[in-house]
Structures are given as structure tokens and as C-alpha cells.
Design a protein around this motif. Structure first.
Motif, PDB file in Angstrom:
ATOM      1  N   TRP A 120       0.810  -1.215   0.000  1.00 42.29           N
ATOM      2  CA  TRP A 120       0.000   0.000   0.000  1.00 42.29           C
ATOM      3  C   TRP A 120       0.847   1.271   0.000  1.00 42.29           C
ATOM      4  N   LYS A 121       2.085   1.177   0.487  1.00 43.73           N
ATOM      5  CA  LYS A 121       2.953   2.345   0.552  1.00 43.73           C
ATOM      6  C   LYS A 121       3.338   2.857  -0.832  1.00 43.73           C
ATOM      7  N   LYS A 122       3.292   1.973  -1.828  1.00 43.04           N
ATOM      8  CA  LYS A 122       3.693   2.345  -3.184  1.00 43.04           C
ATOM      9  C   LYS A 122       2.716   3.330  -3.827  1.00 43.04           C
ATOM     10  N   TYR A 123       1.452   3.307  -3.388  1.00 48.38           N
ATOM     11  CA  TYR A 123       0.450   4.161  -4.026  1.00 48.38           C
ATOM     12  C   TYR A 123      -0.251   5.087  -3.025  1.00 48.38           C
ATOM     13  N   THR A 124       0.369   5.285  -1.868  1.00 45.63           N
ATOM     14  CA  THR A 124      -0.209   6.161  -0.850  1.00 45.63           C
ATOM     15  C   THR A 124       0.682   7.370  -0.618  1.00 45.63           C
ATOM     16  N   GLY A 125       0.097   8.556  -0.706  1.00 48.70           N
ATOM     17  CA  GLY A 125       0.797   9.790  -0.379  1.00 48.70           C
ATOM     18  C   GLY A 125       0.206  10.378   0.887  1.00 48.70           C
TER      19      GLY A 125
ATOM     20  N   ALA B 132       3.685  14.687  -0.577  1.00 50.32           N
ATOM     21  CA  ALA B 132       2.616  13.683  -0.588  1.00 50.32           C
ATOM     22  C   ALA B 132       2.047  13.474  -1.980  1.00 50.32           C
ATOM     23  N   LEU B 133       2.139  14.489  -2.826  1.00 51.94           N
ATOM     24  CA  LEU B 133       1.585  14.401  -4.179  1.00 51.94           C
ATOM     25  C   LEU B 133       2.544  13.747  -5.167  1.00 51.94           C
ATOM     26  N   ILE B 134       3.822  13.668  -4.808  1.00 50.13           N
ATOM     27  CA  ILE B 134       4.802  13.037  -5.690  1.00 50.13           C
ATOM     28  C   ILE B 134       4.522  11.535  -5.776  1.00 50.13           C
ATOM     29  N   GLY B 135       4.669  10.997  -6.961  1.00 55.84           N
ATOM     30  CA  GLY B 135       4.435   9.573  -7.157  1.00 55.84           C
ATOM     31  C   GLY B 135       3.045   9.250  -7.672  1.00 55.84           C
ATOM     32  N   ASN B 136       2.222  10.282  -7.906  1.00 56.52           N
ATOM     33  CA  ASN B 136       0.857  10.083  -8.417  1.00 56.52           C
ATOM     34  C   ASN B 136       0.079   9.083  -7.558  1.00 56.52           C
TER      35      ASN B 136
END
Length: 237
Positions: A71-76, A146-150
Motif C-alpha cells: 500500500w505504501k507504493k500508491y499512498t501519499g 505527498a503528491l509526488i508519485g501520483n
């Protein structure tokens, strides 16, 4: 997208949070409200696996957050200053976060150009370390990170605090745009106008429990203001 089951967090004999069940669907913007000590930050900290539950669990996409890293891969997320690295500049911190998401320099440059209206001309050119920034610029740094990484899931605690009016409005519109693009957002705030201005749903915590869970309508702000206003007696003013 998120499922909470019999979630309890205790500190000694005090129960800080007790949520029987709470589900959050994809694309929802959930406004989390409540007075200090209501359990908002505790809930977000449990959701991000920053603290361990006394009992129960939270799942994101059917995986318990305490047992999975996926979940960390897609959570900001940005909850407070502890998420930042105090001896970096804002730009160094954002470069650090971008590297974690395996972004190239061009990706970060494009991201910063797209979001320049949020932070202004001189925000990233200064040499001040994060520890020396104003609270507003610390918040901007954390929110941008937090917004980096889409992210597919965005979690923000008091994101409007210490921001100037233009930045507050930009953030409101940004969160709504991200939701339209498929992002799920949880925004905790004491500012009832901001949170009802962006949310599709309002969850109110009181004494660590869900006191209200409603769809956000035109009357929700007035209902919340009346609810919290009713706690004030004439003698207390």
C-alpha cells in the motif's frame, strides 16, 4: 478501498479510538472532523501503520496495513512536521521523495512546473533548511511531497493550516481534481468550511468513536456548526 474492522487503540486504561467498522470507497473524498482528542490523528496514524492497534485492523485493497508494504507504493501522506527532514532544504526533500518513487529529474521538474501556483517563485530557490521555514512553507513542502508519485490514496492532516488564502483555494481545487481522476482522499481538518467545501462524505469522531458518517450535502456545514456550537454554553463565553 479501505476497510476498518473492530479497530481499537488504547494507551493504558484510556481508549483513544474504538471504531467498529468504517469503509471508504475508491474516489471518495472523506472529510474527517472532530475536536482535539477526538481520535482523528490516531486513526490516520493507524491507517499509515505509524502506531500499532491494540485490537482489530485496517485494510487497504484487502491487505492489512500492518502486514503488507504494498500500500505504501500508491499512498501519499502528510500529517505533521515529523514527516519532513529538518536539515534538508525543501527542494532537497522533494528530490529525496522523488527518488524514492524512482522519478527522474525531468519528472520532478515537470511536477514542480505543473504545481508552481501552489508554492510561488522563490519557494524552492532559497537555501533555508526545513527546520527554519515558516509553518506555512513546511506544510507546502509536506503536501507537495505527498503528491509526488501520483498516489491513488492521499491522506492529509490539517493541510489548510497556516496556508495563505490562495494556496488554500489551490489545494481545495487540486484535491477535487485528483478525485475526478480516481484518487481517494482523506482530509482531516478543524476548518469546517474547507472540509465541507471539498468532501463527498463527512466522518465525525468524538471520544474516539464515529459519531456521524454522512454524505456531504448543502446542509452539512450548517449541521456541523450547530452540533459543535451546541457544546458552548453562555457561561463559557
Amino acid at each position: 478501498m479501505i476497510h476498518t474492522e473492530k479497530l481499537i487503540k488504547k494507551y493504558g486504561d484510556k481508549t483513544a479510538l474504538s471504531v467498529e467498522t468504517l469503509d471508504i470507497k475508491k474516489n471518495e473524498i472523506v472529510g474527517l472532523v472532530g475536536n482535539n482528542g477526538a481520535g482523528k490523528t490516531t486513526f490516520l496514524s493507524l491507517l499509515l501503520d505509524l502506531i500499532k492497534a491494540t485490537d482489530g485492523e485496517i485494510k487497504i485493497k484487502d491487505s492489512a496495513v500492518s502486514k503488507s508494504e504494498e500500500w505504501k507504493k500508491y499512498t501519499g501522506s502528510f500529517l505533521d512536521d515529523s514527516f519532513l527532514v529538518p536539515f534538508m532544504t525543501s527542494l532537497e526533500y522533494l528530490e529525496f521523495v522523488a527518488n524514492l518513487h524512482q522519478w527522474k529529474k525531468g519528472d520532478l521538474d515537470e511536477f514542480l512546473t505543473q504545481n508552481k501556483a501552489f508554492y510561488g517563485d522563490d519557494f524552492l530557490t532559497g537555501k533555508k533548511m526545513i527546520k527554519d521555514l515558516s509553518k506555512g512553507n513546511k506544510n507546502k513542502t509536506g503536501i507537495l511531497g505527498a503528491l509526488i508519485g501520483n498516489p491513488e490514496l492521499l491522506i492529509l492532516d490539517e493541510p489548510f493550516a497556516n496556508l495563505d488564502p490562495t494556496s488554500q483555494q489551490w489545494l481545495r481545487l487540486k484535491i477535487q481534481k485528483l478525485s475526478e481522476e480516481g484518487v481517494t482522499a482523506i482530509v482531516s481538518s478543524h476548518d469546517l468550511q474547507h472540509v465541507t467545501g471539498i468532501s463527498s462524505r463527512i466522518v465525525m469522531l468524538e471520544d474516539g468513536q464515529v459519531a456521524k458518517d454522512v454524505e456531504n450535502t448543502e446542509s452539512t456545514l450548517e449541521e456541523l456548526e450547530s452540533y459543535f456550537g451546541a457544546k458552548i454554553t453562555e457561561e463559557s463565553i
